[in-house]
Design an enzyme around this catalytic site. Structure first.
Site, short mmCIF file in Angstrom:
data_model
loop_
_atom_site.label_atom_id
_atom_site.label_comp_id
_atom_site.label_asym_id
_atom_site.label_seq_id
_atom_site.Cartn_x
_atom_site.Cartn_y
_atom_site.Cartn_z
NE ARG A 105 -0.80 -10.96 -34.55
CZ ARG A 105 -0.26 -9.77 -34.29
NH1 ARG A 105 -0.20 -8.88 -35.21
NH2 ARG A 105 0.22 -9.48 -33.08
CB THR A 106 -6.07 -14.50 -31.92
OG1 THR A 106 -4.77 -14.89 -32.32
CG2 THR A 106 -6.99 -15.69 -31.96
CE LYS A 115 -17.23 -9.26 -9.73
NZ LYS A 115 -18.65 -9.22 -10.12
NE ARG A 132 -4.84 -16.08 -27.46
CZ ARG A 132 -3.97 -15.53 -28.31
NH1 ARG A 132 -3.27 -14.48 -27.95
NH2 ARG A 132 -3.82 -16.03 -29.52
CG HIS A 187 -2.93 -20.17 -31.58
ND1 HIS A 187 -4.22 -19.90 -32.01
CD2 HIS A 187 -2.31 -18.97 -31.46
CE1 HIS A 187 -4.35 -18.60 -32.15
NE2 HIS A 187 -3.21 -18.02 -31.83
C1 NCD Z 1 0.69 -16.27 -31.40
C2 NCD Z 1 0.16 -16.76 -30.06
O1 NCD Z 1 -0.63 -16.05 -29.42
O2 NCD Z 1 0.54 -17.86 -29.70
N1 NCD Z 1 0.11 -15.07 -31.84
C3 NCD Z 1 -1.04 -15.14 -32.56
O3 NCD Z 1 -2.06 -15.56 -32.08
N2 NCD Z 1 -0.97 -14.78 -33.84
C4 NCD Z 1 2.15 -16.19 -31.45
C5 NCD Z 1 2.86 -15.42 -30.38
O4 NCD Z 1 2.26 -14.82 -29.49
O5 NCD Z 1 4.08 -15.39 -30.48
#
Ligand code: NCD
Length: 307
Positions: free
Chosen positions: A53-54, A82, A103, A131
């Site tokens: 999703r993100t 590396k 991320r 997040h």
């Molecule tokens: C969340 C995350 O990555 O923290 N997912 C997301 O980005 N929508 C929630 C999860 O992974 O449970």
């Protein structure tokens, strides 16, 4: 111009968030107006941890603004494998792109990157910590569908210990008035002490319960989360706790008619698919709001205005 990053939802004042959400709602209404706003700009999506999703939401947001995207979706495909540090990687990425969404499994890694970056860095999730763009998504969803941020009872249910979306959301919500938090989790997955300490210090009301049914009739919002398998120290504990909550039609019958069910997704077993058709289930709408809010965020951090 000073470069602005997003590490934590609190990096924006509530006034700035309101402006961001107004912009996101305008993008929702007139996407064509924004379709070329980022022409010639590039987003680097640097994902050292899995995401559907993100990452795709960021990429879709940039493409929707007429920009382009580059990046990697697995640490194994980057020079991190590396031994390159995030500080070096971001200096390199700064030569390739205009903005970066990162991320990382390590708490604080995007912050370290931001310290060395010459382009805006967005924290797209750092370990069990924060997040912020999920929180912007959650706030926009609540504001758009409930018409307000504040004056509600919100139940946060599931893995409140390891769930970074929960930590970020609580952090952001404490700035709005009259919010009553109900934390619903097994004792092993309780919300961390630093969060309850912060709430007590600010004199913000919260309750902690184990059974979802106990508080369901009081809730205006129910924020479900999955048990974060990848952050457990042993598989046995995960297996014991993974199906602790399953929201189904019977439990939902106890809820108010206008309660909203949110979930950052991915869902595992914690919401039965039979709930998806209920009008109170808004977790797929929430995904769409995530794209609008990321479009608004990219424009804001790049200092682009569209008239
Ligand atoms: C969340 C995350 O990555 O923290 N997912 C997301 O980005 N929508 C929630 C999860 O992974 O449970």
């Amino acid at each position: 111009m000073q470069i602005r990053h997003l590490m934590n939802p609190l990096d924006f004042t509530t006034k700035e968030l309101d402006d961001l959400f107004d912009l996101a709602n305008d993008i929702e209404k007139c996407p064509a107006k924004y379709a070329h706003a980022c022409e010639g700009r590039k987003l680097a999506s640097c994902f050292y941890e899995p995401s559907t999703r993100t990452r795709l939401s960021f990429e879709s947001a940039m493409l929707g603004l007429g920009g382009q995207v580059l990046g990697f979706s697995d640490a194994a495909c980057s020079s991190a494998s590396k031994g390159e540090s995030v500080s070096d990687t971001i200096r390199v990425i700064s030569c390739f792109a205009d903005i970066c969404a990162m991320r990382h499994p390590k708490e604080g890694a995007p912050m370290v990157a931001a310290g060395k970056s010459t382009i805006p860095v967005i924290n797209a999730g750092d370990g069990g910590h924060q997040h912020p763009t999920q929180t912007l998504t959650d706030l926009l969803t609540i504001r758009s569908l409930k018409g307000r941020l504040g004056s509600f009872t919100i139940g946060l249910c599931g893995d409140l210990k390891f769930g970074r979306t929960v930590h970020s959301l609580i952090n952001a919500l404490v700035r709005y008035p009259n919010i009553h938090f109900i934390f619903i989790s097994p004792p092993e997955l309780k919300v961390p002490d630093y969060i309850t300490d912060m709430l007590r210090e600010k004199e913000i009301a919260y309750d902690e319960v184990i059974r979802l049914e106990e508080c369901m009739p009081d809730l205006d919002l129910l924020y479900m989360t999955r048990v974060q398998r990848e952050r457990f120290f042993n598989e046995e504990d995960y297996v014991r706790l993974k199906d602790f909550y399953i929201l189904n039609k019977t439990k939902l019958a106890l809820a108010k008619d206008d309660m909203l069910i949110l979930h950052p997704l991915p869902r595992v077993n914690e919401i039965s698919v039979e709930v998806d058709e209920d009008p109170r289930a808004v977790y797929f709408k929430q995904v769409q709001y995530g794209v609008y809010v990321r479009m608004a965020l990219i424009l804001t951090l790049l200092g682009i205005t569209v008239s």
